[in-house]
Design a protein around this motif. Structure first.
Motif, short mmCIF file in Angstrom:
data_model
loop_
_atom_site.label_atom_id
_atom_site.label_comp_id
_atom_site.label_asym_id
_atom_site.label_seq_id
_atom_site.Cartn_x
_atom_site.Cartn_y
_atom_site.Cartn_z
N VAL A 4 0.85 -1.20 0.00
CA VAL A 4 0.00 0.00 0.00
C VAL A 4 0.89 1.25 0.00
CG1 VAL A 4 -1.59 1.39 1.39
CG2 VAL A 4 -2.03 -1.06 1.08
N GLY A 5 1.91 1.24 0.86
CA GLY A 5 2.84 2.37 0.89
C GLY A 5 3.52 2.57 -0.45
N ASP A 6 3.88 1.48 -1.11
CA ASP A 6 4.51 1.58 -2.43
C ASP A 6 3.57 2.21 -3.45
OD1 ASP A 6 6.83 0.46 -1.47
OD2 ASP A 6 6.45 -1.55 -2.28
N HIS A 7 2.29 1.83 -3.39
CA HIS A 7 1.32 2.42 -4.33
C HIS A 7 1.12 3.91 -4.05
CE1 HIS A 7 0.27 -1.15 -6.56
NE2 HIS A 7 0.05 -1.83 -5.44
N ALA A 8 1.16 4.29 -2.77
CA ALA A 8 1.08 5.72 -2.45
C ALA A 8 2.28 6.46 -3.03
CB ALA A 8 1.01 5.91 -0.93
N VAL A 9 3.46 5.84 -2.95
CA VAL A 9 4.65 6.44 -3.54
C VAL A 9 4.49 6.57 -5.06
CG1 VAL A 9 7.10 6.04 -4.05
CG2 VAL A 9 6.24 5.74 -1.72
N ASN A 10 3.92 5.55 -5.69
CA ASN A 10 3.68 5.61 -7.13
C ASN A 10 2.80 6.81 -7.49
OD1 ASN A 10 5.17 3.27 -7.46
ND2 ASN A 10 3.39 1.94 -7.63
N ILE A 11 1.74 7.02 -6.69
CA ILE A 11 0.85 8.15 -6.93
C ILE A 11 1.61 9.46 -6.78
CG2 ILE A 11 -1.18 9.40 -6.06
CD1 ILE A 11 -2.35 6.64 -5.26
N ALA A 12 2.43 9.54 -5.72
CA ALA A 12 3.21 10.76 -5.49
C ALA A 12 4.14 11.05 -6.66
CB ALA A 12 4.00 10.63 -4.18
N ARG A 13 4.74 10.01 -7.20
CA ARG A 13 5.64 10.22 -8.34
C ARG A 13 4.87 10.64 -9.59
NH1 ARG A 13 9.42 5.11 -6.70
NH2 ARG A 13 10.90 6.28 -5.42
N ASP A 14 3.67 10.09 -9.76
CA ASP A 14 2.82 10.54 -10.87
C ASP A 14 2.45 12.01 -10.70
OD1 ASP A 14 2.74 8.07 -12.19
OD2 ASP A 14 1.06 7.36 -10.98
N VAL A 15 2.21 12.43 -9.45
CA VAL A 15 1.90 13.84 -9.18
C VAL A 15 3.07 14.72 -9.59
CG1 VAL A 15 1.49 15.54 -7.36
CG2 VAL A 15 0.23 13.37 -7.35
N GLU A 16 4.28 14.30 -9.26
CA GLU A 16 5.45 15.09 -9.63
C GLU A 16 5.54 15.29 -11.14
OE1 GLU A 16 8.76 14.58 -6.17
OE2 GLU A 16 8.67 12.96 -7.65
N GLN A 17 5.17 14.27 -11.89
CA GLN A 17 5.18 14.40 -13.35
C GLN A 17 4.04 15.30 -13.83
OE1 GLN A 17 6.98 9.90 -14.18
NE2 GLN A 17 5.21 10.60 -15.31
N LEU A 18 2.88 15.18 -13.19
CA LEU A 18 1.73 16.00 -13.59
C LEU A 18 1.98 17.49 -13.35
CD1 LEU A 18 -1.15 13.72 -12.29
CD2 LEU A 18 -0.92 14.53 -14.65
N LEU A 19 2.79 17.81 -12.33
CA LEU A 19 3.06 19.21 -12.02
C LEU A 19 3.82 19.91 -13.14
CD1 LEU A 19 4.03 18.97 -8.23
CD2 LEU A 19 1.91 19.82 -9.22
N ALA A 20 4.49 19.13 -13.96
CA ALA A 20 5.26 19.72 -15.07
C ALA A 20 4.42 19.87 -16.33
CB ALA A 20 6.49 18.86 -15.36
N MET A 21 3.11 19.51 -16.25
CA MET A 21 2.24 19.54 -17.42
C MET A 21 1.11 20.56 -17.21
SD MET A 21 1.83 15.43 -17.93
CE MET A 21 3.26 14.34 -17.80
#
Length: 231
Positions: free
Chosen positions: A95-112
């Motif tokens: 579950v923690g790993d999936h939360a990290v995945n979401i956070a990393r997706d957010v970091e990419q979305l911030l550049a768009m």
């Protein structure tokens, strides 16, 4: 202190570690989605950094569980509790790993360019978080009925995930400039769907812990024996 009393104190410690780990995992999911909704780089980074604490508790739970199995040789329900604690801690680490995945997706979305977050994703967040929270509450109370009710809620999350895919696909087909952001949002949805699946896994493990029977693969469970070998 008698060996039996010490054993039960260690079982209580194992349960406390699981509850603490569950709280951290649930907090990571909450922060990751807040990072998405608020476009917060700071919260996304916190999720990634805090994952180390979840990993450390998983190792502590494994060490304690192995110690109890090796030295105490527990039987029946105590044995099931210890083995399920190890499995549940593994699910919480994921579950923690999936939360990290979401956070990393957010970091990419911030550049768009901003792509509005779908209400379906917000509902998936509420449902998956509630399933996770209720699963751990059912574990602490040994409530197999509550655990079975959690399993029934997973279908709604699956349906929302399918809806998110259809909606995002429509957006991406209408405007190819949205493809990158659309794919990242789809991955967010996928990670939320997997968190709900892990909450379901925990609920199934609770049923096994309390009832001593697995409900993961009901079609494979042996049926009643009939006279003369008739099916």
């Amino acid at each position: 202190m008698s060996p039996q009393r010490h054993f039960h104190e260690e079982l209580d410690r194992l349960k406390s570690l699981l509850v603490r780990m569950a709280g951290l995992a649930e907090e990571s999911v909450r922060l990751a989605v807040e990072a998405l909704l608020e476009r917060s780089q700071e919260k996304a980074r916190r999720v990634i950094e805090d994952d180390r604490a979840i990993d450390r508790i998983e190792l502590e739970i494994d060490d304690l569980a192995i110690h109890l199995l090796a030295l105490q040789q527990p039987m029946a329900r105590d044995l099931r509790f210890i083995t399920m604690a190890m499995k549940i801690s593994n699910d919480l680490e994921r579950v923690g790993d999936h939360a990290v995945n979401i956070a990393r997706d957010v970091e990419q979305l911030l550049a768009m360019p901003i792509f509005p977050v779908l209400p379906e994703i917000e509902e998936m967040t509420r449902l998956a978080s509630a399933m996770l929270r209720d699963a751990l509450d059912a574990f602490v109370r040994g409530d197999n009925a509550a655990a079975r009710a959690i399993i029934d809620r997973d279908d709604r999350v699956d349906d929302l995930h399918k809806n998110v895919f259809r909606i995002l696909l429509t957006h991406m087909m209408e405007d190819p400039r949205k493809i990158s952001a659309g794919m990242d949002l789809f991955l967010v949805s996928r990670n939320l769907e997997r968190i709900a699946d892990l909450a379901t896994n925990i609920a199934e493990d609770i049923v096994f812990m309390v009832e001593g029977r697995s409900i993961k693969h009901p079609a494979e469970q042996p049926g009643p024996v009939r006279p003369n070998g008739l099916a």
